[in-house]
Design a protein around this motif. Structure first.
Motif, PDB file in Angstrom:
ATOM      1  N   GLU A   1      30.466  37.954  41.361  1.00  0.00           N
ATOM      2  CA  GLU A   1      31.903  38.224  41.295  1.00  0.00           C
ATOM      3  C   GLU A   1      32.638  37.300  42.245  1.00  0.00           C
ATOM      4  O   GLU A   1      32.260  37.128  43.406  1.00  0.00           O
ATOM      5  N   ALA A   2      33.708  36.669  41.752  1.00  0.00           N
ATOM      6  CA  ALA A   2      34.498  35.762  42.582  1.00  0.00           C
ATOM      7  C   ALA A   2      35.241  36.557  43.653  1.00  0.00           C
ATOM      8  O   ALA A   2      35.625  37.703  43.426  1.00  0.00           O
ATOM      9  N   PRO A   3      35.456  35.968  44.822  1.00  0.00           N
ATOM     10  CA  PRO A   3      36.175  36.689  45.884  1.00  0.00           C
ATOM     11  C   PRO A   3      37.620  36.975  45.483  1.00  0.00           C
ATOM     12  O   PRO A   3      38.252  36.196  44.764  1.00  0.00           O
ATOM     13  N   LYS A   4      38.148  38.119  45.946  1.00  0.00           N
ATOM     14  CA  LYS A   4      39.534  38.486  45.675  1.00  0.00           C
ATOM     15  C   LYS A   4      40.429  37.898  46.765  1.00  0.00           C
ATOM     16  O   LYS A   4      40.111  37.972  47.944  1.00  0.00           O
ATOM     17  N   LEU A   5      41.530  37.309  46.328  1.00  0.00           N
ATOM     18  CA  LEU A   5      42.489  36.726  47.260  1.00  0.00           C
ATOM     19  C   LEU A   5      43.759  37.566  47.257  1.00  0.00           C
ATOM     20  O   LEU A   5      44.326  37.843  46.195  1.00  0.00           O
ATOM     21  N   SER A   6      44.212  37.964  48.447  1.00  0.00           N
ATOM     22  CA  SER A   6      45.356  38.864  48.541  1.00  0.00           C
ATOM     23  C   SER A   6      46.648  38.199  48.060  1.00  0.00           C
ATOM     24  O   SER A   6      47.557  38.870  47.579  1.00  0.00           O
ATOM     25  N   HIS A   7      46.748  36.868  48.176  1.00  0.00           N
ATOM     26  CA  HIS A   7      47.990  36.175  47.816  1.00  0.00           C
ATOM     27  C   HIS A   7      47.911  35.528  46.433  1.00  0.00           C
ATOM     28  O   HIS A   7      48.777  34.740  46.073  1.00  0.00           O
ATOM     29  N   TYR A   8      46.859  35.870  45.656  1.00  0.00           N
ATOM     30  CA  TYR A   8      46.689  35.235  44.351  1.00  0.00           C
ATOM     31  C   TYR A   8      46.215  36.277  43.343  1.00  0.00           C
ATOM     32  O   TYR A   8      45.302  37.054  43.626  1.00  0.00           O
ATOM     33  N   SER A   9      46.844  36.321  42.179  1.00  0.00           N
ATOM     34  CA  SER A   9      46.465  37.294  41.153  1.00  0.00           C
ATOM     35  C   SER A   9      45.105  36.928  40.559  1.00  0.00           C
ATOM     36  O   SER A   9      44.852  35.766  40.221  1.00  0.00           O
ATOM     37  N   SER A  10      44.230  37.933  40.439  1.00  0.00           N
ATOM     38  CA  SER A  10      42.902  37.697  39.865  1.00  0.00           C
ATOM     39  C   SER A  10      42.881  37.946  38.356  1.00  0.00           C
ATOM     40  O   SER A  10      41.823  37.867  37.743  1.00  0.00           O
ATOM     41  N   ALA A  11      44.040  38.270  37.755  1.00  0.00           N
ATOM     42  CA  ALA A  11      44.086  38.541  36.318  1.00  0.00           C
ATOM     43  C   ALA A  11      43.892  37.260  35.525  1.00  0.00           C
ATOM     44  O   ALA A  11      44.327  36.176  35.934  1.00  0.00           O
ATOM     45  N   CYS A  12      43.229  37.380  34.376  1.00  0.00           N
ATOM     46  CA  CYS A  12      42.996  36.223  33.504  1.00  0.00           C
ATOM     47  C   CYS A  12      44.309  35.829  32.835  1.00  0.00           C
ATOM     48  O   CYS A  12      45.013  36.675  32.268  1.00  0.00           O
ATOM     49  N   ALA A  13      44.645  34.543  32.866  1.00  0.00           N
ATOM     50  CA  ALA A  13      45.898  34.069  32.282  1.00  0.00           C
ATOM     51  C   ALA A  13      45.888  34.148  30.765  1.00  0.00           C
ATOM     52  O   ALA A  13      46.944  34.177  30.135  1.00  0.00           O
ATOM     53  N   TRP A  14      44.709  34.194  30.154  1.00  0.00           N
ATOM     54  CA  TRP A  14      44.635  34.226  28.689  1.00  0.00           C
ATOM     55  C   TRP A  14      44.644  35.658  28.143  1.00  0.00           C
ATOM     56  O   TRP A  14      45.514  36.043  27.384  1.00  0.00           O
ATOM     57  N   CYS A  15      43.650  36.459  28.534  1.00  0.00           N
ATOM     58  CA  CYS A  15      43.510  37.787  27.923  1.00  0.00           C
ATOM     59  C   CYS A  15      44.171  38.895  28.738  1.00  0.00           C
ATOM     60  O   CYS A  15      44.366  39.990  28.239  1.00  0.00           O
ATOM     61  N   GLY A  16      44.494  38.625  30.018  1.00  0.00           N
ATOM     62  CA  GLY A  16      45.121  39.631  30.857  1.00  0.00           C
ATOM     63  C   GLY A  16      44.153  40.557  31.558  1.00  0.00           C
ATOM     64  O   GLY A  16      44.579  41.524  32.191  1.00  0.00           O
ATOM     65  N   ASP A  17      42.825  40.305  31.467  1.00  0.00           N
ATOM     66  CA  ASP A  17      41.859  41.149  32.165  1.00  0.00           C
ATOM     67  C   ASP A  17      42.164  41.141  33.665  1.00  0.00           C
ATOM     68  O   ASP A  17      42.450  40.087  34.248  1.00  0.00           O
ATOM     69  N   ALA A  18      42.086  42.313  34.276  1.00  0.00           N
ATOM     70  CA  ALA A  18      42.484  42.437  35.689  1.00  0.00           C
ATOM     71  C   ALA A  18      41.589  41.644  36.623  1.00  0.00           C
ATOM     72  O   ALA A  18      41.982  41.334  37.745  1.00  0.00           O
ATOM     73  N   GLY A  19      40.359  41.310  36.183  1.00  0.00           N
ATOM     74  CA  GLY A  19      39.472  40.531  37.026  1.00  0.00           C
ATOM     75  C   GLY A  19      38.886  41.337  38.166  1.00  0.00           C
ATOM     76  O   GLY A  19      38.946  42.573  38.167  1.00  0.00           O
TER      77      GLY A  19
END
Length: 219
Positions: free
Chosen positions: A141-159
């Motif tokens: 799993e990729a690290p979560k960044l507090s200042h960057y949205s982890s949602a997928c730009a294509w399908c909208g998955d929350a990541g």
């Protein structure tokens, strides 16, 4: 005094067979009888689930422990001479399906079945770049960044999405330049981008795999 007879456990079906791992994936495959282990990730190893080596996935030798949970289900079915299960009937996402009339709850209300969203198979990581093989790590799993949205730009998955690291060359070998790679993949629509690290923070794109789900499927 009576003696108790003990029966030795049967040897696993894959004993004596070549066991390989799919490149960039934790899935283990069983080679056909007499298949030879490749020296590097290759696409020419005949497998029980895919005897035609031209269509077999890229694999590399595996020397670690083998358990049923990590083995390819199709390989096991082939060894057991079992038939493949019938394909699941696909239902469009977001639709409802009426159950038979007799399926009512305790208050006499009709029950409805809402199907899960469809799942998509992940693309294979590139086995080589520039004529040299790439050794990939497991997906994490990729690290979560507090200042960057982890949602997928294509399908909208929350990541967040998943990532894998790769390298060319041996870190212990002197005189050979090490090259590092990183891949990011959406866990739902399977959109994947692969980069070569070109410096401390620069990434050079080398491969792109289109998403397999409709746009906005998870919005």
């Amino acid at each position: 005094m009576s003696a108790l007879a003990t029966e030795a456990p049967a040897a696993p079906l894959w004993v004596g067979r070549l066991v390989v791992r799919a490149a960039g994936q934790p899935l283990l495959h069983i080679g056909t009888e007499g298949a030879m282990a490749p020296a590097a990730p290759m696409f020419t190893v005949p497998l029980e689930c895919c005897p035609d080596a031209e269509f077999a996935p890229g694999v590399r030798p595996w020397t670690g422990p083998v358990n049923v949970d990590r083995l390819c289900a199709a390989c096991l079915r082939a060894l057991r001479s079992e038939l493949a299960p019938e394909p699941a009937r696909l239902v469009a996402a977001g639709t409802v399906e009426t159950l038979p009339e007799q399926d009512l709850d305790r208050q006499g209300r009709r029950l409805w079945a809402v199907p899960d969203l469809p799942s998509y198979s992940a693309p294979s990581l590139p086995a080589e770049h520039g004529g040299q093989p790439i050794l990939w790590s497991e997906w994490i799993e990729a690290p979560k960044l507090s200042h960057y949205s982890s949602a997928c730009a294509w399908c909208g998955d929350a990541g967040p999405c998943v990532m894998a690291g790769g390298r060319q060359g041996n870190p212990l070998s002197k005189g050979k330049l090490l090259r590092w790679f990183v891949a990011y993949r959406c866990a739902y629509c399977q959109e994947m981008r692969v980069y070569e690290r070109a410096g401390a923070a620069d990434l050079k794109p080398i491969a792109y795999f289109k998403p397999k789900s409709p746009k906005g499927a998870r919005v």
